[in-house]
Design an enzyme around this catalytic site. Structure first.
Site, mmCIF file in Angstrom:
data_model
loop_
_atom_site.group_PDB
_atom_site.id
_atom_site.type_symbol
_atom_site.label_atom_id
_atom_site.label_comp_id
_atom_site.label_asym_id
_atom_site.label_seq_id
_atom_site.Cartn_x
_atom_site.Cartn_y
_atom_site.Cartn_z
ATOM 1 N N ASP A 133 -7.912 8.886 -4.261
ATOM 2 C CA ASP A 133 -7.937 9.372 -5.636
ATOM 3 C C ASP A 133 -8.935 10.525 -5.810
ATOM 4 O O ASP A 133 -9.960 10.588 -5.141
ATOM 5 C CB ASP A 133 -8.333 8.204 -6.546
ATOM 6 N N ASP A 150 -7.703 -5.144 -2.960
ATOM 7 C CA ASP A 150 -8.843 -4.233 -3.035
ATOM 8 C C ASP A 150 -10.101 -4.862 -2.449
ATOM 9 O O ASP A 150 -11.079 -4.161 -2.190
ATOM 10 C CB ASP A 150 -9.114 -3.855 -4.495
ATOM 11 N N LYS A 198 -0.070 6.761 0.043
ATOM 12 C CA LYS A 198 -0.518 5.518 -0.583
ATOM 13 C C LYS A 198 -0.116 5.587 -2.052
ATOM 14 O O LYS A 198 -0.627 6.407 -2.810
ATOM 15 C CB LYS A 198 -2.033 5.359 -0.450
ATOM 16 N N TRP A 199 0.827 4.732 -2.437
ATOM 17 C CA TRP A 199 1.403 4.723 -3.789
ATOM 18 C C TRP A 199 0.724 3.622 -4.590
ATOM 19 O O TRP A 199 0.989 2.444 -4.395
ATOM 20 C CB TRP A 199 2.898 4.476 -3.689
ATOM 21 N N ASP A 200 -0.152 4.014 -5.501
ATOM 22 C CA ASP A 200 -0.946 3.047 -6.242
ATOM 23 C C ASP A 200 -0.350 2.795 -7.623
ATOM 24 O O ASP A 200 0.478 3.562 -8.115
ATOM 25 C CB ASP A 200 -2.385 3.556 -6.371
ATOM 26 N N MET A 201 -0.782 1.698 -8.259
ATOM 27 C CA MET A 201 -0.350 1.337 -9.612
ATOM 28 C C MET A 201 -1.431 0.423 -10.176
ATOM 29 O O MET A 201 -1.549 -0.718 -9.762
ATOM 30 C CB MET A 201 1.011 0.640 -9.562
ATOM 31 N N ASN A 202 -2.240 0.953 -11.093
ATOM 32 C CA ASN A 202 -3.496 0.299 -11.435
ATOM 33 C C ASN A 202 -3.550 -0.368 -12.800
ATOM 34 O O ASN A 202 -4.638 -0.683 -13.279
ATOM 35 C CB ASN A 202 -4.646 1.305 -11.327
ATOM 36 N N TRP A 209 -7.009 -10.324 -9.355
ATOM 37 C CA TRP A 209 -7.489 -9.156 -8.629
ATOM 38 C C TRP A 209 -8.641 -9.550 -7.708
ATOM 39 O O TRP A 209 -9.560 -10.259 -8.098
ATOM 40 C CB TRP A 209 -7.949 -8.073 -9.612
#
Length: 742
Positions: A368, A549, A477-481, A200
């Protein structure tokens, strides 16, 4: 472009102007690999490529042929245990516990174009003139399992796309415990291995090593392709560099667990495997059922790494990405995340958006915190309804206000995740991936929804579609955290649990497919805490992705440089953010932040209201520049010139299709004094065109700029005058080269 089958020699020859791919049906019915490389003339008999020799201490297929051992033959889709002791491409566990298979040639078919892979992303052809596909059917006589090997050759470029489709024609169920997308056996191992690895906030570092006897690999068992290793691999000759030499690239169009590996045997031959990670995979095949592997793409070049990358760029930009946004320049956006995080109101958002519009921004994105009980990352995920305490007019009202400013509106989702503090979880606690009688790990206070279950995907789709049907949303914006842990689904029986990782990704793809089909003009950007799922599978649905990020300009030089090994500039989400940077706390000049971000989709990750007047003027100039040149920047031919991994300076450039415009990005990390003179040898220009330099005003022919170089020396080659501006750490320039008018 042709695919030929020579009956007498039982050989297949796939070729175009760039490459030849040749294989044969061996005496035991298996497919043997003969050649992959630069185009060679066709002939009736290529059997001399199949080298056999009676080696000592070797098990052989036939009693009377001591030379025919699969251990020493190059193969297309090898099995384990029948004289081949290397890692196999396929393994099938049968009812009696045996894992031995014998896939023999049955038939083949040559078709125009390229078939769709049901439920999976893949490259495509828009007509029969762009590609041809060879489908070779092999069958195991005991289990009656068939495997269809698909090979597509495109008319242009050194590209072969491969996958495998299994069809169970027998009675008793079997279990696929390994089903790789490709095997490529090469005659020698004199290659340098290059991978894209990191973690990351420092994704896609280029890592290089020599191949040695044994196995080396990269992969993911995290449920996503991962920050740690990208599903991409290059094998290059030792003398190959960006400008010249042989290389083969391997890319897997998949977003879940994967493995890419190279095995060098005792006789220095090389086996490359790519596909779903076999450690986390098992698939039950009942009679009549079918399983399709993801697609893998191989690219050969003899013109250096830039040419290899450009082949991938063009293919993925034009024949992997799809839909309305595939060929369109991307809107310049302002995202509120680093400006406000969770601390915002509707009035605050309108204030940020209004200033962005004043500067020329085209799209405002709400990140978010807009939904459910979401005031921090501990609650709300799964409840995709606007928080009316923050947004009294909901998403519909906010979108209308943004549109009234003359901008488009975008919205953040993280549809695959849920907080336990949410209405969705309270209603359906069994909808998360978790193992019975085991702990439930969490990351960022969230859990992974069980997307292997259709009812879960349907429920999330219904929530998202309701918003998109009622609000003017132009971008998602399609996030996956977080990655998957405790991968178990209560909806599937014990003998299907090995399928859950893959079924999860199929669920993600199905949701993307439904939304992009129903809302075709929405621009989707994939994100997974940045680059945690920046892979070709995502590009099929979302033509751009948030690369990292980490928005620090200096770190982004390495991240974007590495990412460009496989992925086009138009796919890279790149923003100008505030300083000190929120990831590394570095202060870099505003113009350098923009000069890095130009080579991507471009946007801002800050509150423009907080800038000084001179900074706002600079932002307006940056946006005007990007609007003028974004067609070239996003769709021109990209060249890497100097690596940020190898020195204090870095550089890259793009050239327009007509070669009349080029933009060169030059970056110096730390300042110098009394340094050497410097110049850049450019690429891709027309040697006979005379180009005007936007910085110096001088004109030079393309051959001068490519062979002698663009002079980048400045006052740091002596003693920098105290009153001089622009000579600091993290300096950069954009050279615009345009054909001078006669």
């Amino acid at each position: 472009m042709k695919i030929l089958f020579h009956e007498a020699g039982r050989t297949f020859h796939l070729y175009n102007d760039s490459i030849s791919y040749i294989m044969t049906i061996m005496k035991n019915g298996h497919l043997g690999q003969l050649y992959f490389g630069k185009r060679i003339q066709d002939r009736e008999d290529f059997s001399y490529f199949l080298e056999t020799c009676e080696r000592p201490m070797t098990a052989c297929i036939y009693e009377d042929d001591g030379a025919f051992s699969l251990e020493h033959l190059r193969q297309e889709y090898p099995v384990f245990g029948s004289t081949d002791y290397r890692q196999p491409a396929v393994e099938v566990r049968q009812e009696n516990g045996s894992r031995i298979s014998d896939f023999q040639y049955q038939s083949h078919e040559i078709t125009e174009g390229k078939p769709v892979l049901e439920g999976l992303p893949a490259t495509y052809a828009e007509n029969g003139q762009e590609a041809e596909t060879l489908t070779v059917t092999l069958a195991d006589p005991v289990t009656k399992v068939q495997v269809q090997l698909l090979y597509t050759i495109f008319a242009q470029g050194g590209i072969i796309a491969r996958s495998a489709r299994f069809c169970h024609m027998g009675g008793q169920p079997v279990y696929l415990t390994r089903a790789m997308s490709l095997c490529m056996d090469l005659p020698d191992h004199d290659y340098v291995w290059q991978q894209l690895s990191g973690c990351w906030a420092r994704e896609c570092r280029i890592r290089t090593r020599s191949l040695e006897p044994g196995i080396q690999s990269v992969g993911s068992m995290r449920g996503n392709s991962s920050h740690e290793h990208n599903p991409f691999l290059v094998l290059k000759r030792r003398s190959t560099d960006e400008r010249q030499g042989e290389a083969v690239g391997f890319s897997l169009i998949y977003s879940g667990n994967f493995r890419m590996q190279a095995e060098v045997d005792a006789h220095d031959t090389l086996r490359v495997l790519a596909g779903i990670d076999p450690e986390t995979f098992e698939w039950k095949l009942e009679s009549g059922e079918v399983f399709q592997t993801p697609e893998a793409v191989m690219v050969y070049t003899d013109q250096g790494l830039n040419h290899l990358s450009q082949t991938f760029h063009k293919l993925y930009q034009r024949r992997l990405a799809r839909g309305y946004w595939r060929d369109r320049v991307r809107p310049i956006l302002n995202n509120n995340w680093e400006a406000t995080y969770f601390d915002f109101t509707e009035d605050r958002l309108i204030e940020i958006a209004a200033k962005a519009k004043e500067c020329g921004v085209e799209l405002f994105v709400l990140d978010d915190g807009w939904f459910g009980a979401r005031s921090s990352d501990t609650a709300g995920l799964g409840d995709w309804k606007a928080n009316t305490d923050r947004l009294p007019n909901g998403i519909t009202g906010l979108a209308e206000k943004i549109e009234a400013l003359g901008m488009k509106f975008g919205l953040w989702f993280e549809p695959e995740m849920v907080n336990k503090d949410s209405d969705l979880y309270r209603q359906h606690p069994d909808w998360i991936l978790s193992t019975p009688q085991r702990g439930q790990s969490q990351g960022r206070h969230q859990h992974v929804l069980d997307f292997s279950r259709k009812e879960v995907v349907d429920a999330i789709y219904a929530q998202m579609a309701e918003i998109l049907n009622n609000a003017k949303v132009s971008y998602i914006k399609w996030d996956m955290n977080r990655s998957i842990s405790e991968c178990y689904s209560t909806a599937w029986p014990a003998d299907r649990q090995g399928e859950i990782y893959h079924r999860y990704i199929l669920g993600v793809y199905s949701l993307y497919e439904r939304l992009t089909a129903e809302f075709p003009e929405i621009l989707f950007e994939s994100c997974a805490s940045g680059g945690g799922r920046f892979d070709p599978g995502m590009l099929y649905y979302a033509p751009q992705g948030w690369v990292s990020d980490n928005s620090d300009a200096v770190e982004r030089l390495k991240i974007q440089y590495g990412t460009s090994m496989c992925y086009p500039v138009s796919s890279m989400g790149t923003h100008v953010s505030v300083t000190p940077n929120h990831q590394v706390f570095r202060c870099t000049p505003l113009h350098t932040r923009a000069n890095v971000a130009y080579f991507g989709t471009f946007g801002y990750e800050l509150d423009l209201n907080k800038l000084e007047p001179d900074e706002l003027w600079a932002v307006r100039e940056q946006i005007a520049f990007m609007k003028k040149y974004r067609e070239v920047l996003q769709y021109g031919t990209f060249y890497r010139l100097q690596s940020p991994f190898e020195g204090n300076e870095a550089a890259w450039m793009v050239v327009s299709a007509d070669q009349k415009t080029a933009l060169v990005g030059w970056y110096r990390i730390l300042n110098c004094v009394n340094a050497r003179y410097t110049r850049l040898r450019l690429q891709g220009l027309n040697p006979s065109y005379c180009y005007k330099n936007s910085i110096s005003g001088s004109c030079h022919y393309g051959d001068e700029l490519m062979y002698a170089g663009l002079i980048t020396s400045d006052a740091t080659a002596g003693q920098v005058p105290s009153e001089a501006e622009g000579y600091t750490d993290f300096e950069s320039r954009i050279y615009v080269l345009e054909v001078a008018q006669p």
